[in-house]
Scaffold this motif. Sequence first.
Motif, PDB file in Angstrom:
ATOM      1  N   ILE A   1       0.860  -1.172   0.000  1.00 62.98           N
ATOM      2  CA  ILE A   1       0.000   0.000   0.000  1.00 62.98           C
ATOM      3  C   ILE A   1       0.903   1.230   0.000  1.00 62.98           C
ATOM      4  N   VAL A   2       0.476   2.286  -0.702  1.00 62.36           N
ATOM      5  CA  VAL A   2       1.277   3.495  -0.826  1.00 62.36           C
ATOM      6  C   VAL A   2       0.517   4.697  -0.288  1.00 62.36           C
ATOM      7  N   TYR A   3       1.300   5.702   0.157  1.00 59.33           N
ATOM      8  CA  TYR A   3       0.723   6.894   0.768  1.00 59.33           C
ATOM      9  C   TYR A   3       1.716   8.044   0.595  1.00 59.33           C
ATOM     10  N   ASP A   4       1.217   9.267   0.746  1.00 55.28           N
ATOM     11  CA  ASP A   4       2.039  10.472   0.584  1.00 55.28           C
ATOM     12  C   ASP A   4       3.216  10.432   1.550  1.00 55.28           C
ATOM     13  N   ASP A   5       4.415  10.782   1.045  1.00 60.14           N
ATOM     14  CA  ASP A   5       5.583  10.699   1.920  1.00 60.14           C
ATOM     15  C   ASP A   5       5.650  11.821   2.954  1.00 60.14           C
ATOM     16  N   GLU A   6       4.648  12.721   2.969  1.00 58.30           N
ATOM     17  CA  GLU A   6       4.511  13.658   4.090  1.00 58.30           C
ATOM     18  C   GLU A   6       4.052  12.920   5.347  1.00 58.30           C
ATOM     19  N   LEU A   7       3.447  11.766   5.140  1.00 57.14           N
ATOM     20  CA  LEU A   7       2.993  10.941   6.258  1.00 57.14           C
ATOM     21  C   LEU A   7       4.139  10.059   6.735  1.00 57.14           C
ATOM     22  N   ASP A   8       4.014   9.541   7.932  1.00 55.67           N
ATOM     23  CA  ASP A   8       5.102   8.761   8.521  1.00 55.67           C
ATOM     24  C   ASP A   8       4.576   7.450   9.068  1.00 55.67           C
ATOM     25  N   CYS A   9       5.079   6.356   8.535  1.00 52.93           N
ATOM     26  CA  CYS A   9       4.706   5.035   9.042  1.00 52.93           C
ATOM     27  C   CYS A   9       5.245   4.856  10.459  1.00 52.93           C
TER      28      CYS A   9
ATOM     29  N   ILE B   1       0.054  11.677  10.975  1.00 54.61           N
ATOM     30  CA  ILE B   1      -0.312  12.835  10.176  1.00 54.61           C
ATOM     31  C   ILE B   1       0.601  14.011  10.549  1.00 54.61           C
ATOM     32  N   PRO B   2       1.003  14.855   9.587  1.00 53.18           N
ATOM     33  CA  PRO B   2       1.850  16.013   9.926  1.00 53.18           C
ATOM     34  C   PRO B   2       1.170  16.949  10.917  1.00 53.18           C
ATOM     35  N   GLU B   3       1.974  17.565  11.759  1.00 58.24           N
ATOM     36  CA  GLU B   3       1.448  18.516  12.746  1.00 58.24           C
ATOM     37  C   GLU B   3       0.766  19.706  12.071  1.00 58.24           C
ATOM     38  N   ASP B   4       1.286  20.104  10.897  1.00 53.17           N
ATOM     39  CA  ASP B   4       0.732  21.282  10.227  1.00 53.17           C
ATOM     40  C   ASP B   4      -0.401  20.953   9.259  1.00 53.17           C
ATOM     41  N   ALA B   5      -0.895  19.731   9.276  1.00 51.86           N
ATOM     42  CA  ALA B   5      -2.041  19.381   8.438  1.00 51.86           C
ATOM     43  C   ALA B   5      -3.260  20.182   8.896  1.00 51.86           C
ATOM     44  N   GLU B   6      -4.126  20.509   7.954  1.00 47.44           N
ATOM     45  CA  GLU B   6      -5.311  21.309   8.260  1.00 47.44           C
ATOM     46  C   GLU B   6      -6.572  20.468   8.153  1.00 47.44           C
ATOM     47  N   SER B   7      -7.562  20.846   8.942  1.00 47.32           N
ATOM     48  CA  SER B   7      -8.841  20.143   8.911  1.00 47.32           C
ATOM     49  C   SER B   7      -9.388  20.121   7.483  1.00 47.32           C
ATOM     50  N   GLY B   8      -9.800  18.948   7.045  1.00 51.50           N
ATOM     51  CA  GLY B   8     -10.322  18.795   5.698  1.00 51.50           C
ATOM     52  C   GLY B   8      -9.302  18.295   4.696  1.00 51.50           C
TER      53      GLY B   8
ATOM     54  N   ASP C   1       6.003  11.236  -4.950  1.00 48.42           N
ATOM     55  CA  ASP C   1       6.352  11.476  -3.539  1.00 48.42           C
ATOM     56  C   ASP C   1       5.605  10.508  -2.627  1.00 48.42           C
ATOM     57  N   LEU C   2       5.790   9.211  -2.875  1.00 49.93           N
ATOM     58  CA  LEU C   2       5.076   8.178  -2.140  1.00 49.93           C
ATOM     59  C   LEU C   2       6.014   7.330  -1.296  1.00 49.93           C
ATOM     60  N   ASP C   3       5.503   6.862  -0.175  1.00 45.68           N
ATOM     61  CA  ASP C   3       6.121   5.801   0.605  1.00 45.68           C
ATOM     62  C   ASP C   3       5.198   4.582   0.567  1.00 45.68           C
ATOM     63  N   ALA C   4       5.667   3.453   1.084  1.00 41.74           N
ATOM     64  CA  ALA C   4       4.870   2.228   0.991  1.00 41.74           C
ATOM     65  C   ALA C   4       5.099   1.312   2.186  1.00 41.74           C
ATOM     66  N   ILE C   5       4.121   0.447   2.401  1.00 41.56           N
ATOM     67  CA  ILE C   5       4.214  -0.640   3.378  1.00 41.56           C
ATOM     68  C   ILE C   5       3.929  -1.942   2.638  1.00 41.56           C
TER      69      ILE C   5
ATOM     70  N   ALA D   1       5.137  -7.173   8.341  1.00 41.14           N
ATOM     71  CA  ALA D   1       4.821  -5.875   7.747  1.00 41.14           C
ATOM     72  C   ALA D   1       6.095  -5.054   7.743  1.00 41.14           C
ATOM     73  N   MET D   2       6.393  -4.416   6.621  1.00 39.10           N
ATOM     74  CA  MET D   2       7.651  -3.698   6.507  1.00 39.10           C
ATOM     75  C   MET D   2       7.472  -2.426   5.688  1.00 39.10           C
ATOM     76  N   GLU D   3       8.018  -1.322   6.222  1.00 42.11           N
ATOM     77  CA  GLU D   3       8.020  -0.062   5.482  1.00 42.11           C
ATOM     78  C   GLU D   3       9.054  -0.134   4.370  1.00 42.11           C
ATOM     79  N   TRP D   4       8.725   0.485   3.227  1.00 39.83           N
ATOM     80  CA  TRP D   4       9.683   0.526   2.120  1.00 39.83           C
ATOM     81  C   TRP D   4      10.941   1.269   2.554  1.00 39.83           C
ATOM     82  N   PHE D   5      12.104   0.716   2.197  1.00 39.83           N
ATOM     83  CA  PHE D   5      13.366   1.415   2.439  1.00 39.83           C
ATOM     84  C   PHE D   5      14.290   1.160   1.259  1.00 39.83           C
ATOM     85  N   GLY D   6      15.280   2.020   1.108  1.00 39.93           N
ATOM     86  CA  GLY D   6      16.183   1.883  -0.022  1.00 39.93           C
ATOM     87  C   GLY D   6      15.630   2.567  -1.264  1.00 39.93           C
TER      88      GLY D   6
END
Length: 213
Positions: A90-98, A166-173, A139-143, A124-129
């Motif tokens: 599964i992939v997600y924005d790399d602004e997020l942190d597994c 989720i990033p601290e500076d993320a905004e509602s919505g 700009d994606l990361d993966a598990i 379960a393993m986060e993508w590395f390398g």
Amino acid sequence: MKLKIISFAAALLMAAPAVCGCSMFKDDEKEENTFETDNALDEVFADVPDAESGPLLKIQDTEAEPGGIAEVTVSVSNAKDKWCLCGFHIVYDDELDCINVREGEPDAKYTAGPASSEAPLRVAMEWFGTKPNEMLDRDLDAIFYTAAFADDYGGDGDIATFYIQIPEDAESGDEYDVDFYYYSTDTFKGMDDDRSFEKYAFSNWEGGKITVK
């Protein structure tokens, strides 16, 4: 056949670091507005007949506060007692942190759901390398997650829940897509090794999203 499945599962588990750390795709193997590597999927299953029905993999929508932790759950339906082995990305924005089990190591923290909790082999393993170009461009990361049973004991329902900060500076919505990403080692099969069953799973999977509260 059981020994074959277990041997393959063990090899898949041992290969997880390589799976999560090397690039095997070309720049043109992604289409706009989708994370699925359609060309790679089409090539692998080019000679495999389509099934009328099969396993339905889904990433459930979820919510989290800014700076909070989203619980991202992958589920399956229409597959009870029909599968013995799964392996998917599964992939997600790399602004997020597994969230990992241990700091500095790629083992992703997760909770096995009822569909895979009794599997004797799970990881379960986060993508590395090195990342494929598709992930770099977007700009994606993966598990990566895999689970294996000795027979077709895989169930319906939640397969696993992963934890993503989720990033601290993320905004509602704000919304973050979380989707499946087909990689050549991915699998979803039963003891009969029906490739139409596996093709259906990857051709019909459904991504989700994280919404910031």
